[in-house]
Design an enzyme around this catalytic site. Structure first.
Site, mmCIF file in Angstrom:
data_model
loop_
_atom_site.group_PDB
_atom_site.id
_atom_site.type_symbol
_atom_site.label_atom_id
_atom_site.label_comp_id
_atom_site.label_asym_id
_atom_site.label_seq_id
_atom_site.Cartn_x
_atom_site.Cartn_y
_atom_site.Cartn_z
ATOM 1 C CG HIS A 134 -57.781 -75.610 39.569
ATOM 2 N ND1 HIS A 134 -56.542 -75.783 39.257
ATOM 3 C CD2 HIS A 134 -58.619 -76.825 40.599
ATOM 4 C CE1 HIS A 134 -56.794 -77.261 40.205
ATOM 5 N NE2 HIS A 134 -57.631 -76.663 39.983
ATOM 6 C CG ASP B 269 -37.445 -67.954 55.041
ATOM 7 O OD1 ASP B 269 -37.876 -67.207 55.553
ATOM 8 O OD2 ASP B 269 -36.888 -68.608 55.685
#
Length: 453
Positions: free
Chosen positions: A167, A397
């Site tokens: 993180h 994508d």
């Protein structure tokens, strides 16, 4: 239950480039001991094992290398000083640093995994890589890898991209930017498109820490506290003893919820889709608990807030790192589960957004105390939220279309959390992911469906 079969583990290096060292700001330091953020993207893309191994995998490796050129700190490590008196941790990339990439195959039912119904949470860990362990290769530092990636083929059904990141290296906005860049470079066979189109509304990532103002030395305040806890390697929280399920609020549902709030609270501003969705889930969640809770016990709801555009001067949208504060709402248990609970919750969240989150003078106020505030919040009844519809990860994508499903595995921790993203199947709708014990999930599902009627 069928497991994933490991086909290959390799290291992917960026093209030869100059070394880079990036300091941690107070936004980053506070996450050093936090568990890795683990996410899965499932793509509906039927392809053979042969096509996958001969065509797709080499392409993914090549594009990952090129992407890392623009995101060098991800190829590097967090250097955690052993002699902590005189220095703070940094992110460093040196020649030879690389990212771990695992290639796997699974015979699990793809359609079962991407369903919305309650599914055993443990099985999803087959598709996300373990973070490589903390190493002691240098005399003065522990070396902490910051990201790991996995690509799993479901022959003739689909592909899953799994990623785990430390993180401290970056928030959702940063990591989503990286995954979308990797997808764009894979799809277009090079990085021209990524550099030119400026990926949505932000261009190449910037790592310049001078854009984060810290006149009060909060980084040093945090580091004094953080360094007291020994640094250790992460592991999966297995068995989770949980099931995962997805709930969808369609555009019409969201409108109905907004109308309900406005009917009772006509003067309320900031009645956004986020506000009504989280309030609705929070009230259903509070009602789904089995245990007896005293009426006056406080229930908390916490959410991360991207502060890039909310501070003065603003931080560029393409800043790579952590840059968020948090919002908080609290309500007595009896009110939250009562008849007006949803409207009361919406008002509490909307008011916090108006008065604190969207107020440039308030959003980082008291940040020097955040560590102790978080410590206190881990001891109370709280529901958190991971992710945001604003960062549309499913739009990454790779040439296989929009992702069919996002699963955020990091909500399997001890404290309860929900994930939130744009709905893949419902235009204008939102998708809520939950990980709960089986009985509680059944109770939640019934209350959630019933309330919408």
């Amino acid at each position: 239950m069928a497991m994933a079969t490991l086909l290959e583990t390799c290291r992917v290096l960026p093209p030869p480039t100059a070394e880079l060292t990036v300091p941690l700001t107070f936004f980053d330091i506070r996450w050093i001991h936090f568990h890795p953020i683990r996410r899965l993207l499932f793509y509906d893309y039927p392809c053979s094992k042969e096509h996958f191994l001969d065509t797709l995998v080499p392409k993914l490796k090549q594009s990952l290398s090129l992407t890392l050129k623009h995101y060098l700190p991800l190829a590097g490590n967090l250097l955690y000083p052993l002699n902590i008196d005189d220095e703070k941790p940094v992110f460093r990339y040196v020649a030879g640093d690389s990212v771990s990439l695992t290639i796997a195959e699974s015979s699990n039912g793809f359609d079962e995994l991407v369903g919305n119904h309650a599914r055993d949470a443990d099985q999803f860990y087959d598709f996300v890589p373990e973070m490589p362990p903390v190493k002691l290769d240098e005399p003065n530092y522990k070396i902490v890898p910051v990201i790991a990636l996995q690509v799993t083929l479901f022959p003739d059904s689909g592909i899953c991209i799994g990623f785990a990141n430390h993180h401290s290296i970056g928030d959702a906005s940063s990591i989503v930017g990286f995954i979308r860049a990797w997808a764009s470079i894979t799809q277009h066979g090079g990085d021209d498109e990524f550099i030119l189109t400026k990926q949505g509304d932000s261009s190449l990532p910037i790592f310049d820490r001078s854009v984060i103002k810290d006149p009060n030395g909060i980084d040093s305040i945090y580091w004094k506290v953080i360094r007291e806890t020994p640094l250790k390697s992460s592991s999966f929280p297995l068995p989770t003893n949980r099931v995962r399920a997805t709930f969808i609020l369609h555009r019409a549902d969201i409108k109905k919820l907004k109308d309900l709030v406005w009917a009772k609270k006509p003067g309320l501003v900031h009645v956004s889709s986020f506000v009504v969705t989280t309030s609705y889930v929070w009230t259903c969640f509070a009602k789904s608990g089995e245990e007896l809770v005293a009426d006056d016990v406080l229930e908390f709801f916490g959410f991360a807030v991207d502060t890039r555009a909310r501070v003065d001067p603003p931080v560029p949208a393409n800043y790579f790192g952590n840059c968020f504060g948090y919002g908080i709402a609290k309500i007595e248990h009896i009110k939250l589960v009562g008849e007006e609970g949803f409207v009361i919750a919406a008002e509490a969240i909307a008011e916090d957004i108006k008065n604190r989150v969207n107020n440039k003078d308030q959003v980082l106020k008291g940040a020097e105390n955040w560590l102790s505030e978080f410590e206190k919040l881990s001891q109370v009844r709280i529901l958190g939220v991971s992710g945001s519809p604003k960062f549309d990860l499913c739009s990454a994508d790779f040439g296989w279309g929009r992702a069919k499903k996002l699963e955020v595995l990091s909500i399997d921790g001890e404290n309860y959390s929900m994930s939130l993203c744009k709905s893949a199947d419902s235009e204008g709708g939102l998708e809520i992911g939950l990980s709960l014990p089986k009985e509680r999930m059944e109770a939640f599902a019934a209350i959630f469906a019933d309330g919408l009627r």
